[in-house]
Write a protein that holds these residues in place. Structure first.
Motif, PDB file in Angstrom:
ATOM      1  N   SER A  39      38.175  33.892  43.556  1.00 41.91           N
ATOM      2  CA  SER A  39      38.646  35.249  43.850  1.00 41.91           C
ATOM      3  C   SER A  39      37.572  36.212  44.343  1.00 41.91           C
ATOM      4  CB  SER A  39      39.315  35.846  42.599  1.00 41.91           C
ATOM      5  OG  SER A  39      38.355  36.082  41.575  1.00 41.91           O
ATOM      6  N   GLN A  41      35.398  38.394  46.479  1.00 45.98           N
ATOM      7  CA  GLN A  41      35.583  38.904  47.838  1.00 45.98           C
ATOM      8  C   GLN A  41      36.884  38.416  48.459  1.00 45.98           C
ATOM      9  OE1 GLN A  41      31.952  38.789  50.287  1.00 45.98           O
ATOM     10  NE2 GLN A  41      30.777  38.339  48.435  1.00 45.98           N
ATOM     11  N   THR A  43      41.463  38.785  47.814  1.00 47.63           N
ATOM     12  CA  THR A  43      42.518  39.474  47.073  1.00 47.63           C
ATOM     13  C   THR A  43      43.224  38.498  46.135  1.00 47.63           C
ATOM     14  OG1 THR A  43      44.251  39.009  48.710  1.00 47.63           O
ATOM     15  CG2 THR A  43      42.895  41.010  49.035  1.00 47.63           C
ATOM     16  N   ASP A  44      43.777  39.039  45.043  1.00 46.12           N
ATOM     17  CA  ASP A  44      44.547  38.184  44.137  1.00 46.12           C
ATOM     18  C   ASP A  44      45.740  37.573  44.863  1.00 46.12           C
ATOM     19  OD1 ASP A  44      42.771  38.879  42.207  1.00 46.12           O
ATOM     20  OD2 ASP A  44      44.156  40.071  41.001  1.00 46.12           O
ATOM     21  N   HIS A 140      36.343  48.034  40.219  1.00 47.16           N
ATOM     22  CA  HIS A 140      37.364  48.978  39.755  1.00 47.16           C
ATOM     23  C   HIS A 140      36.980  49.589  38.408  1.00 47.16           C
ATOM     24  CE1 HIS A 140      40.015  47.892  43.014  1.00 47.16           C
ATOM     25  NE2 HIS A 140      40.055  46.625  42.634  1.00 47.16           N
ATOM     26  N   ARG A 184      42.847  49.896  40.537  1.00 48.97           N
ATOM     27  CA  ARG A 184      43.440  49.239  41.707  1.00 48.97           C
ATOM     28  C   ARG A 184      44.575  50.054  42.317  1.00 48.97           C
ATOM     29  NH1 ARG A 184      44.518  43.098  40.669  1.00 48.97           N
ATOM     30  NH2 ARG A 184      42.251  43.054  40.984  1.00 48.97           N
ATOM     31  N   TYR A 185      45.347  50.753  41.469  1.00 48.40           N
ATOM     32  CA  TYR A 185      46.561  51.399  41.967  1.00 48.40           C
ATOM     33  C   TYR A 185      46.579  52.926  41.854  1.00 48.40           C
ATOM     34  CZ  TYR A 185      48.246  46.636  42.024  1.00 48.40           C
ATOM     35  OH  TYR A 185      48.374  45.295  42.282  1.00 48.40           O
TER      36      TYR A 185
END
Length: 212
Positions: A39, A41, A43-44, A140, A184-185
């Motif tokens: 994971s 660098q 995205t999930d 984050h 993240r959000y």
């Protein structure tokens, strides 16, 4: 920031997301270790797509060794830096078989002895797979801890140590996930969405925005 404010912050984050977890898809400690190794660098979402191709074919150290390095690369080639990641994963699989009977170890020292596994990855595995109260500080969490003033620090280890010291004990196991999801959000890097933040009135960030 005082202890009462920190308690209220995590109480609200818990109320907002009662059962937080990683957004990586996994069903065993080895699958989680594999996903986290791949994971960096990436995205999930991208990792999950690759794992959806890999895991039905090979989801144990033995199966990945049998798949071979070229076969492994073919399954994960959509992920950035896949050549290096494949080499590290293959070496890790060999070590898991040789040293740990194919099982993922449950100590930080043993995890960090695996190729490609650093402190952050070890903390993710210990926390998410085995339920240990650890703090895997990524970009984050580093941003949220500093911006809110929950645990300001100049580097990730300083932030990790402060979080381990200051997060109230009842929230410690899940704090890592709450902070990642918040960063993240909501508390995003360029324009934090302060207008829709559940802890806006508790956060000590001086440059709040009206974005929601």
């Amino acid at each position: 920031m005082n202890a009462q404010k920190r308690f209220e912050i995590f109480a609200r984050l818990r109320e907002h997301t009662p059962e937080p977890t990683t957004e990586l898809n996994w069903t065993s400690p080895f699958e989680l270790l594999t996903a986290v190794l791949l994971s960096a660098q990436a995205t999930d979402v991208g990792v999950n797509k690759a794992m959806a191709r890999l895991f039905p074919v090979a989801n144990t150290p033995e199966a990945i060794v049998e798949l071979g390095i070229d076969g492994l690369k073919e399954h994960i080639k959509t992920i950035g830096l896949y050549n290096t990641k494949a080499e590290n994963l293959m070496k890790t699989c060999h070590l898991l078989i040789e040293r740990h009977a194919g099982e993922v170890p449950q100590t930080r020292a043993e995890l960090e002895a695996l190729p490609g596994v650093g402190r952050k990855t070890a903390n993710v595995i210990l926390n998410t797979a085995f339920g240990h109260s650890t703090m895997a500080v990524d970009t984050h969490i580093f941003r949220v801890a500093n911006r809110t003033r929950i645990a300001p620090g100049k580097n990730v280890l300083e932030v990790e140590n402060k979080l381990m010291r200051h997060v109230p004990k009842e929230f410690l196991k899940d704090a890592h996930h709450w902070l990642i999801l918040h960063g993240r959000y909501t508390c995003v890097a360029r324009k934090p969405r302060c207008g829709s933040c559940v802890i806006e009135d508790l956060c000590e960030y001086p440059d709040k925005t009206e974005l929601s």
